[in-house]
Design a protein around this motif. Structure first.
Motif, PDB file in Angstrom:
ATOM      1  N   TYR A  35      -8.020  -7.244   3.608  1.00  0.00           N
ATOM      2  CA  TYR A  35      -7.320  -6.261   4.427  1.00  0.00           C
ATOM      3  C   TYR A  35      -8.357  -5.449   5.203  1.00  0.00           C
ATOM      4  O   TYR A  35      -9.567  -5.679   5.056  1.00  0.00           O
ATOM      5  CB  TYR A  35      -6.456  -5.326   3.569  1.00  0.00           C
ATOM      6  N   GLU A  79      -3.013  -5.022   7.393  1.00  0.00           N
ATOM      7  CA  GLU A  79      -2.892  -6.270   6.664  1.00  0.00           C
ATOM      8  C   GLU A  79      -3.699  -7.320   7.381  1.00  0.00           C
ATOM      9  O   GLU A  79      -3.804  -7.288   8.608  1.00  0.00           O
ATOM     10  CB  GLU A  79      -1.430  -6.728   6.735  1.00  0.00           C
ATOM     11  N   ILE A 132     -10.307   2.216  -2.061  1.00  0.00           N
ATOM     12  CA  ILE A 132      -9.171   1.299  -2.103  1.00  0.00           C
ATOM     13  C   ILE A 132      -9.496   0.125  -3.027  1.00  0.00           C
ATOM     14  O   ILE A 132      -8.699  -0.276  -3.869  1.00  0.00           O
ATOM     15  CB  ILE A 132      -8.817   0.785  -0.689  1.00  0.00           C
ATOM     16  N   GLU A 133     -10.710  -0.382  -2.876  1.00  0.00           N
ATOM     17  CA  GLU A 133     -11.116  -1.522  -3.704  1.00  0.00           C
ATOM     18  C   GLU A 133     -11.182  -1.144  -5.174  1.00  0.00           C
ATOM     19  O   GLU A 133     -10.808  -1.928  -6.048  1.00  0.00           O
ATOM     20  CB  GLU A 133     -12.481  -2.050  -3.245  1.00  0.00           C
ATOM     21  N   MET A 155       0.855  -1.188   0.000  1.00  0.00           N
ATOM     22  CA  MET A 155       0.000   0.000   0.000  1.00  0.00           C
ATOM     23  C   MET A 155       0.894   1.242   0.000  1.00  0.00           C
ATOM     24  O   MET A 155       1.959   1.251   0.616  1.00  0.00           O
ATOM     25  CB  MET A 155      -0.888  -0.034   1.245  1.00  0.00           C
ATOM     26  N   THR A 203      -6.643   7.151  10.080  1.00  0.00           N
ATOM     27  CA  THR A 203      -6.991   5.894   9.400  1.00  0.00           C
ATOM     28  C   THR A 203      -5.689   5.160   9.078  1.00  0.00           C
ATOM     29  O   THR A 203      -4.765   5.749   8.527  1.00  0.00           O
ATOM     30  CB  THR A 203      -7.769   6.160   8.100  1.00  0.00           C
ATOM     31  N   PHE A 263      -3.785   5.093  -0.761  1.00  0.00           N
ATOM     32  CA  PHE A 263      -4.477   4.871   0.505  1.00  0.00           C
ATOM     33  C   PHE A 263      -5.648   5.830   0.630  1.00  0.00           C
ATOM     34  O   PHE A 263      -5.622   6.937   0.085  1.00  0.00           O
ATOM     35  CB  PHE A 263      -3.499   5.061   1.668  1.00  0.00           C
ATOM     36  N   SER A 264      -6.688   5.374   1.305  1.00  0.00           N
ATOM     37  CA  SER A 264      -7.862   6.207   1.487  1.00  0.00           C
ATOM     38  C   SER A 264      -8.560   5.774   2.765  1.00  0.00           C
ATOM     39  O   SER A 264      -8.399   4.640   3.214  1.00  0.00           O
ATOM     40  CB  SER A 264      -8.794   6.026   0.284  1.00  0.00           C
ATOM     41  N   ASP A 265      -9.354   6.677   3.313  1.00  0.00           N
ATOM     42  CA  ASP A 265     -10.178   6.331   4.463  1.00  0.00           C
ATOM     43  C   ASP A 265     -11.409   5.558   4.015  1.00  0.00           C
ATOM     44  O   ASP A 265     -12.163   5.045   4.826  1.00  0.00           O
ATOM     45  CB  ASP A 265     -10.589   7.636   5.178  1.00  0.00           C
ATOM     46  N   ASN A 266     -11.586   5.478   2.708  1.00  0.00           N
ATOM     47  CA  ASN A 266     -12.785   4.878   2.146  1.00  0.00           C
ATOM     48  C   ASN A 266     -12.443   3.518   1.524  1.00  0.00           C
ATOM     49  O   ASN A 266     -11.687   3.427   0.568  1.00  0.00           O
ATOM     50  CB  ASN A 266     -13.308   5.861   1.080  1.00  0.00           C
ATOM     51  N   LEU A 267     -12.998   2.442   2.093  1.00  0.00           N
ATOM     52  CA  LEU A 267     -12.696   1.095   1.584  1.00  0.00           C
ATOM     53  C   LEU A 267     -13.072   0.945   0.116  1.00  0.00           C
ATOM     54  O   LEU A 267     -12.382   0.287  -0.648  1.00  0.00           O
ATOM     55  CB  LEU A 267     -13.458   0.034   2.389  1.00  0.00           C
ATOM     56  N   GLU A 291      -7.746  -1.084  -6.473  1.00  0.00           N
ATOM     57  CA  GLU A 291      -7.235  -2.449  -6.571  1.00  0.00           C
ATOM     58  C   GLU A 291      -7.782  -3.124  -7.836  1.00  0.00           C
ATOM     59  O   GLU A 291      -7.058  -3.805  -8.556  1.00  0.00           O
ATOM     60  CB  GLU A 291      -7.661  -3.228  -5.318  1.00  0.00           C
ATOM     61  N   HIS A 304      -2.707  -8.922  -3.822  1.00  0.00           N
ATOM     62  CA  HIS A 304      -2.872  -8.849  -2.373  1.00  0.00           C
ATOM     63  C   HIS A 304      -2.225  -7.565  -1.888  1.00  0.00           C
ATOM     64  O   HIS A 304      -1.016  -7.389  -2.052  1.00  0.00           O
ATOM     65  CB  HIS A 304      -2.195 -10.033  -1.681  1.00  0.00           C
ATOM     66  N   LEU A 305      -3.021  -6.678  -1.296  1.00  0.00           N
ATOM     67  CA  LEU A 305      -2.448  -5.447  -0.760  1.00  0.00           C
ATOM     68  C   LEU A 305      -1.874  -5.745   0.615  1.00  0.00           C
ATOM     69  O   LEU A 305      -2.532  -6.345   1.463  1.00  0.00           O
ATOM     70  CB  LEU A 305      -3.527  -4.371  -0.656  1.00  0.00           C
ATOM     71  N   VAL A 306      -0.639  -5.325   0.815  1.00  0.00           N
ATOM     72  CA  VAL A 306       0.000  -5.536   2.117  1.00  0.00           C
ATOM     73  C   VAL A 306       0.515  -4.199   2.642  1.00  0.00           C
ATOM     74  O   VAL A 306       0.520  -3.200   1.922  1.00  0.00           O
ATOM     75  CB  VAL A 306       1.154  -6.565   2.027  1.00  0.00           C
ATOM     76  N   ALA A 307       0.929  -4.191   3.902  1.00  0.00           N
ATOM     77  CA  ALA A 307       1.374  -2.947   4.529  1.00  0.00           C
ATOM     78  C   ALA A 307       2.669  -2.456   3.871  1.00  0.00           C
ATOM     79  O   ALA A 307       3.455  -3.251   3.352  1.00  0.00           O
ATOM     80  CB  ALA A 307       1.591  -3.181   6.019  1.00  0.00           C
ATOM     81  N   PRO A 308       2.888  -1.126   3.898  1.00  0.00           N
ATOM     82  CA  PRO A 308       4.127  -0.590   3.341  1.00  0.00           C
ATOM     83  C   PRO A 308       5.341  -1.238   4.006  1.00  0.00           C
ATOM     84  O   PRO A 308       5.303  -1.551   5.193  1.00  0.00           O
ATOM     85  CB  PRO A 308       4.068   0.897   3.682  1.00  0.00           C
ATOM     86  N   MET A 324      -3.336   8.106   7.525  1.00  0.00           N
ATOM     87  CA  MET A 324      -3.731   9.442   7.091  1.00  0.00           C
ATOM     88  C   MET A 324      -4.743  10.033   8.055  1.00  0.00           C
ATOM     89  O   MET A 324      -5.317   9.314   8.882  1.00  0.00           O
ATOM     90  CB  MET A 324      -4.347   9.372   5.690  1.00  0.00           C
TER      91      MET A 324
END
Lengths: 432, 133
Positions: free
Chosen positions: B42, B11, A387-388, A375, B7, A380-384, A391, A409-413, B67
């Motif tokens: 996620y 994972e 993000i979807e 990610m 936010t 990145f967004s506050d809105n799922l 993706e 697969h989105l993973v953490a930075p 953020m």
């Protein structure tokens, strides 16, 4: 008794094959020199002229052609005949910078189809047979090659193309298909479906001709034991015309290379020196007959071994073993060439980091490809939903680039390991 | 009241949320509310902390995707119909709520709700006009 499509050539004594190859090589080098300025320049760069090539013993003097050369020459740079003589093109899949376009004269197509016919006859095919071709039709060489080969044999051809399993099975049952031609992963899927749907007693397959992707002996035995037929391997690549460069006989122990049309070498990919038969190395082909697109010393990047011992089937042409892998980073997934760099291009374009990991696996005989993507603040967004959406756009862009569906697969930075030097970008869990 | 919410990208694996709370703990940051939204692959942690600016910087420095988002925190009378009164006003104003969750307040008898809408200022004004803060 063993049957051949072109007995005289397929069982020609080795000395005569070599003599034939020498004659054809001399002509082909002259043809490329005269008609392909790009290749002429490559020869001049190493101070070689057609006069230096008097037979296959001089092959090592010639420069190699690589996929990069073909890209450089795209689309017409390697074409050795005027367009009026060209009747067809075929191409590798995808919309990538790595696309390869192959040109054919009518003679080139006839030879290609004859090569496929040899494979079909070696698998027991005759004019009595019903050959169901479920390789893709279109630019992909699989459909056209086996289709043409089946015609040459005089078998009844079912031009099914790929997909639509219900219809495939319906035709297979109704028309009593005897020979199936498709990718091994699709063959495995069909086998599974035949069992699941209780169709085992209703189908009449005696042989399968499966190529375009690597497959294991285990997969072969699985299918053979389940359906009671013989599964044969066939090899080829678009640059050399398509399937039929080599094929298995009843021995199922290596694929006979059609040596009257293809001169094979094994080289050390690092030193570029020729290696003796029986040694693993990179496979290099010279197309001896292709007139529109005469590739000389084309580096396939496929790693395998050549075996020139006599074969009980009577064919005298040298055999190549199953592919052991690649000498570059190209992956073959579901029969499609995938370069990690293509995935990287899409990721960067879509605002993701170039730090990613590709995991290739095989489940139920079918390849899977997963990409772990970190990610980023941009995505990145506050809105799922946002993000979807991004993706999904990434998945669509990867599909457009590669021609196959990739699971993202989105993973953490920074969660994907950074390694010193060359990163481990690809994990291939397939056991082939 | 318009406030800042953090936010953070999560994972889908054991321990991920604990890594975030550990960072906040290590920096002595108190959380007032936390809410998790998830998909199959996620999730997002939405956090109200006492010092959101500082908290988000700490998380970013530690490599998390994080953020700030403007949300509106509203005191809801702790009685039947308390939330309904407020939602009726928001509905009548045609404001779309993206999500909401509760927040721990310090005043007895009042519950706090966090509302996320496209325009936090518009929501705040709409409610303030009706005497709701």
């Amino acid at each position: 008794m063993e049957r051949y499509y072109q007995k005289e050539i397929e069982t020609m004594p080795r000395e005569e094959i070599k003599k034939l190859q020498s004659e054809k090589l001399v002509k082909q080098v002259k043809h490329a020199w005269d008609n392909v300025p790009y290749y002429r320049a490559k020869m001049e760069a190493v101070n070689v002229t057609p006069d230096d090539i008097r037979g296959i013993e001089d092959l090592h003097k010639l420069p190699f052609i690589t996929k990069d050369d073909l890209r450089e020459c795209y689309p017409y740079g390697m074409l050795a005949r005027p367009l009026k003589d060209v009747v067809r093109i075929q191409s590798t899949s995808g919309t990538t910078g790595r696309r390869v376009v192959k040109f054919y004269t009518q003679d080139d197509i006839d030879i290609w189809e004859e090569n496929c016919a040899r494979a079909i006859v070696a698998a027991g095919g005759t004019e009595e047979d019903v050959v169901q071709v479920c390789y893709g039709y279109g630019l992909f060489t699989g459909g056209a090659g086996l289709h043409g080969g089946a015609h040459k044999v005089g078998a009844m051809t079912l031009p099914m193309s790929s997909g639509n399993t219900d219809r495939q099975l319906q035709f297979m049952e109704d028309l009593q298909t005897t020979i199936l031609a498709c990718t091994p992963s699709y063959a495995a899927y069909l086998t599974e479906q035949i069992v699941e749907r209780g169709l085992k007693d209703k189908i009449h397959l005696k042989a399968g001709i499966f190529g375009a992707e690597a497959w294991s002996e285990e997969m072969r035995h699985d299918m053979e034991d389940t359906l009671g037929f013989k599964a044969y391997d066939i090899y080829g690549l678009t640059e050399l015309g398509g399937p039929g460069v080599s094929f298995e006989c009843k021995e199922q122990n290596g694929m006979h290379i059609n040596e009257d049309h293809f001169l094979a070498e094994i080289i050390d990919p690092n030193t570029l020196e020729q290696l003796p038969n029986g040694t693993y190395g990179e496979l290099v082909f010279t197309a001896l007959s292709d007139s529109a697109f005469p590739l000389i010393r084309y580096r396939t990047r496929d790693v395998c071994i050549l075996n020139d011992e006599p074969c009980s089937c009577g064919r005298t042409h040298i055999r190549m073993g199953k592919l052991k892998g690649r000498s570059d980073d190209m992956l073959i997934v579901k029969g499609v060439n995938v370069f990690p760099s293509q995935i990287e291009t899409v990721l960067i374009d879509k605002g993701y980091k170039a730090n990613y990991q590709i995991v290739v696996d095989r489940q139920k005989h079918s390849d899977t490809i997963d990409v772990m993507v970190e990610m980023t603040p941009e995505n990145f967004s506050d809105n799922l939903g946002e993000i979807e959406k991004k993706e999904k756009e990434l998945v669509a862009a990867l599909k457009a680039m590669l021609g196959i569906l990739v699971k993202v697969h989105l993973v953490a930075p920074k969660s994907i390991e950074r390694s010193e030097g060359k990163a481990v970008r690809v994990i291939d869990k397939r056991k082939i | 009241m318009k406030i800042s919410q953090i936010t953070v990208f999560l994972e889908n694996r054991a321990g991920q949320l604990a890594e975030i709370t550990a960072e906040l703990d290590a920096n002595n940051i108190n959380m007032r509310a936390i809410n998790i939204a998830e998909t199959a692959e996620y999730g997002l942690a939405r956090i109200i902390a006492e010092d959101s600016e500082k908290a988000v910087q700490i998380l970013k420095d530690k490599g998390f995707a994080a953020m700030l988002t403007d949300v509106v925190a509203i005191g809801v009378p702790h009685r039947a119909g308390g939330l309904n009164d407020i939602l009726q006003i928001i509905a009548a104003a045609g404001i779309d709520i993206e999500y909401m969750y509760s927040l721990i307040g310090e005043q007895d008898g009042i519950a706090y709700m966090v509302f996320r809408t496209k325009d936090a200022d518009a929501l705040q004004k709409e409610l303030a006009d009706k005497g709701i803060f």
